[in-house]
Design an enzyme around this catalytic site. Structure first.
Site, short mmCIF file in Angstrom:
data_model
loop_
_atom_site.label_atom_id
_atom_site.label_comp_id
_atom_site.label_asym_id
_atom_site.label_seq_id
_atom_site.Cartn_x
_atom_site.Cartn_y
_atom_site.Cartn_z
N LYS A 1 -10.02 10.95 -2.84
CA LYS A 1 -8.77 10.53 -3.61
C LYS A 1 -8.78 11.79 -4.26
O LYS A 1 -9.41 12.70 -4.87
CB LYS A 1 -9.07 9.45 -4.51
CG LYS A 1 -7.67 8.65 -5.09
CD LYS A 1 -7.47 7.52 -4.29
CE LYS A 1 -6.17 7.05 -4.75
NZ LYS A 1 -5.88 5.73 -4.15
N GLY B 1 3.27 -6.05 -12.49
CA GLY B 1 3.57 -4.77 -11.81
C GLY B 1 4.56 -5.07 -10.71
O GLY B 1 4.15 -5.52 -9.74
P1 NAD Z 1 3.86 1.82 -8.55
O1 NAD Z 1 3.68 2.92 -9.42
O2 NAD Z 1 4.81 1.79 -7.50
O3 NAD Z 1 3.95 0.41 -9.37
C1 NAD Z 1 3.25 0.19 -10.41
C2 NAD Z 1 4.09 -0.63 -11.35
O4 NAD Z 1 3.40 -1.14 -12.29
C3 NAD Z 1 5.22 0.09 -12.04
O5 NAD Z 1 6.56 -0.55 -11.49
C4 NAD Z 1 4.94 0.31 -13.40
O6 NAD Z 1 6.08 0.27 -14.20
C5 NAD Z 1 4.14 -1.19 -13.58
N1 NAD Z 1 3.27 -0.79 -14.86
C6 NAD Z 1 2.56 0.09 -15.26
N2 NAD Z 1 1.95 -0.43 -16.40
C7 NAD Z 1 2.11 -1.54 -16.64
C8 NAD Z 1 1.91 -2.57 -17.59
N3 NAD Z 1 0.95 -2.38 -18.32
N4 NAD Z 1 2.25 -3.78 -17.41
C9 NAD Z 1 3.10 -4.18 -16.31
N5 NAD Z 1 3.29 -3.33 -15.55
C10 NAD Z 1 3.31 -2.03 -15.53
O7 NAD Z 1 2.64 1.58 -7.78
P2 NAD Z 1 2.12 0.79 -6.37
O8 NAD Z 1 2.24 1.66 -5.24
O9 NAD Z 1 2.91 -0.46 -6.11
O10 NAD Z 1 0.62 0.45 -6.50
C11 NAD Z 1 0.25 -0.36 -7.45
C12 NAD Z 1 -1.21 -0.68 -7.56
O11 NAD Z 1 -1.50 -0.95 -6.25
C13 NAD Z 1 -1.72 0.50 -8.01
O12 NAD Z 1 -3.27 0.13 -8.68
C14 NAD Z 1 -2.34 1.42 -6.59
O13 NAD Z 1 -3.49 2.08 -6.82
C15 NAD Z 1 -2.59 0.12 -5.99
N6 NAD Z 1 -2.43 0.17 -4.26
C16 NAD Z 1 -1.39 0.60 -4.02
C17 NAD Z 1 -1.18 0.86 -2.52
C18 NAD Z 1 0.25 1.28 -1.85
O14 NAD Z 1 0.25 0.92 -0.65
N7 NAD Z 1 0.97 1.66 -2.71
C19 NAD Z 1 -2.36 0.65 -1.53
C20 NAD Z 1 -3.57 0.02 -2.37
C21 NAD Z 1 -3.51 -0.16 -3.58
#
Ligand code: NAD
Length: 346
Positions: free
Chosen positions: A79, A179
């Site tokens: 990562k 989120g």
């Molecule tokens: P992203 O940044 O697009 O979305 C995260 C969202 O969470 C944002 O809208 C943000 O405003 C919100 N947020 C942040 N702090 C918050 C809080 N305290 N309370 C409520 N909302 C809050 O990220 P993503 O790509 O959607 O990923 C979300 C999670 O899933 C992360 O932990 C990421 O590591 C994991 N993940 C993502 C993927 C992927 O394909 N994008 C794959 C595996 C795991």
């Protein structure tokens, strides 16, 4: 660019790059290349210190070893993190410098999107390295992995509902989504189409408005999401949100979501079980995105390959939860054993 090795016992290699011209400060952590080159996304976040960024990179890299193995991918775990505010500090030069940093590891690590990093950002990095995936262009370009992650979460959530709520059918069930980002919003779409009710939170007003208008979601304040009357809690923001404090408030009977490293510490799995809450292990449930990225890394253009592997995540979740329920063992311990066996026989 200055690149220095960081000490990290149990990891194959951890490097820190700083570049004055672009302002890049970044860490790449390679946990294991036992199953293949390390693969895992890049996170851009406003870390307070390099040490804080390193801790996050180490945890996330180890999680990728487990995630890639659980998804039956011939890839190891790694990562990267960039210490910067994605809303203020991001420039093409910064992402290009990051691409040079990735390239310096000569293919032992492949990068892609994570929190704070978009398809466009990866495209900038890819100008200086061929070890970047999640591109929208090119013969194997797989684009944004988030919809595939969301589909995997949705399929695994149904399995978790079968064990934790007595039925895999999410119609009429209430899901608390924490989120509404890339994955959370797509997940809401799957849930709404399945007839589930959505209670959601975010700190981004635009995302909140979208969820209200598209899915008729009930919106609560960020701190209020744990205590809502819901059947399933879906953490889809940052890791560590399943803590002693949040567990004490949870009314949901199942935790299944997209966030990486959901459990705040080693005791949280037991705390969930003590409250009769079923936990679907995060790195199994959220493997869809890396499967999509893996197709690009491995130069596979057959969408059926991706679909089969994503659907297999649900089968793996079923096996884990079945064994956990039958033997009264914590699901994440069964998942770890499952992966440790794969790594041991590799
Ligand atoms: P992203 O940044 O697009 O979305 C995260 C969202 O969470 C944002 O809208 C943000 O405003 C919100 N947020 C942040 N702090 C918050 C809080 N305290 N309370 C409520 N909302 C809050 O990220 P993503 O790509 O959607 O990923 C979300 C999670 O899933 C992360 O932990 C990421 O590591 C994991 N993940 C993502 C993927 C992927 O394909 N994008 C794959 C595996 C795991």
């Amino acid at each position: 660019m200055n690149i220095e090795e960081l000490d990290a016992p149990g990891y194959e290699r951890v490097v820190y790059a700083s570049d004055e011209n672009s302002g890049l400060k970044s860490i790449i952590a390679i946990h294991s290349t036992k199953l293949g080159p390390a693969a895992g996304g890049c996170r851009m976040y406003k870390y307070g210190t390099v040490e804080e960024a390193k801790t996050d990179a180490l945890n996330l890299a180890k999680g990728m070893t487990y995630k890639n193995a659980a998804a039956s991918l011939p890839l190891g775990g790694g990562k990267s993190v960039i210490i910067a505010d994605p809303h203020k500090d991001k420039t093409p030069e910064l992402m290009q410098a990051f691409g040079k940093f990735v390239n310096a590891l000569e293919g032992r690590y492949y990068t892609a999107e994570d929190v704070g990093i978009s398809v466009e950002d990866i495209a900038e990095a890819a100008k200086f390295t061929s070890y970047a995936a999640g591109l929208s262009e090119g013969p194997f370009g797989s684009g944004d992995p988030s919809p595939v992650t969301a589909r995997g979460v949705y399929l695994c959530m149904q399995v978790a509902a079968k064990y934790g709520l007595g039925s895999a059918d999410l119609k009429g069930k209430t899901i608390a989504v924490q989120g509404l980002g890339h994955v959370g919003m797509y997940l809401c779409e799957f849930l709404a189409n399945a007839g589930a009710k959505i209670i959601a939170t975010d700190i981004n007003q635009k995302a909140i408005e979208e969820a209200k208008s598209r899915f008729d979601a009930t919106i609560v304040a960020p701190d209020a999401i744990y205590a809502v009357e819901a059947d399933i809690f879906a953490p889809c923001a940052m890791g560590g949100s399943v803590s002693a404090n949040s567990i004490s408030q949870l009314k949901a009977k199942v935790v299944a979501g997209a966030a990486n490293n959901q459990l705040a510490d080693a005791d949280c799995g037991q705390l969930l079980a003590d409250k009769g809450i079923l936990y679907a292990p995060d790195y199994v449930v959220n493997g869809g995105g890396i499967i999509n990225v893996a197709a690009e890394i491995l130069k596979i253009s057959d969408q059926a390959w991706v679909n089969e592997k994503v659907e297999r995540l649900a089968t793996t979740t079923d096996q884990i939860l079945s064994e956990a329920t039958a033997n009264n063992v914590l699901p994440h311990k069964i998942a770890d054993q499952f992966v440790d066996n794969i790594l041991a026989s590799a």
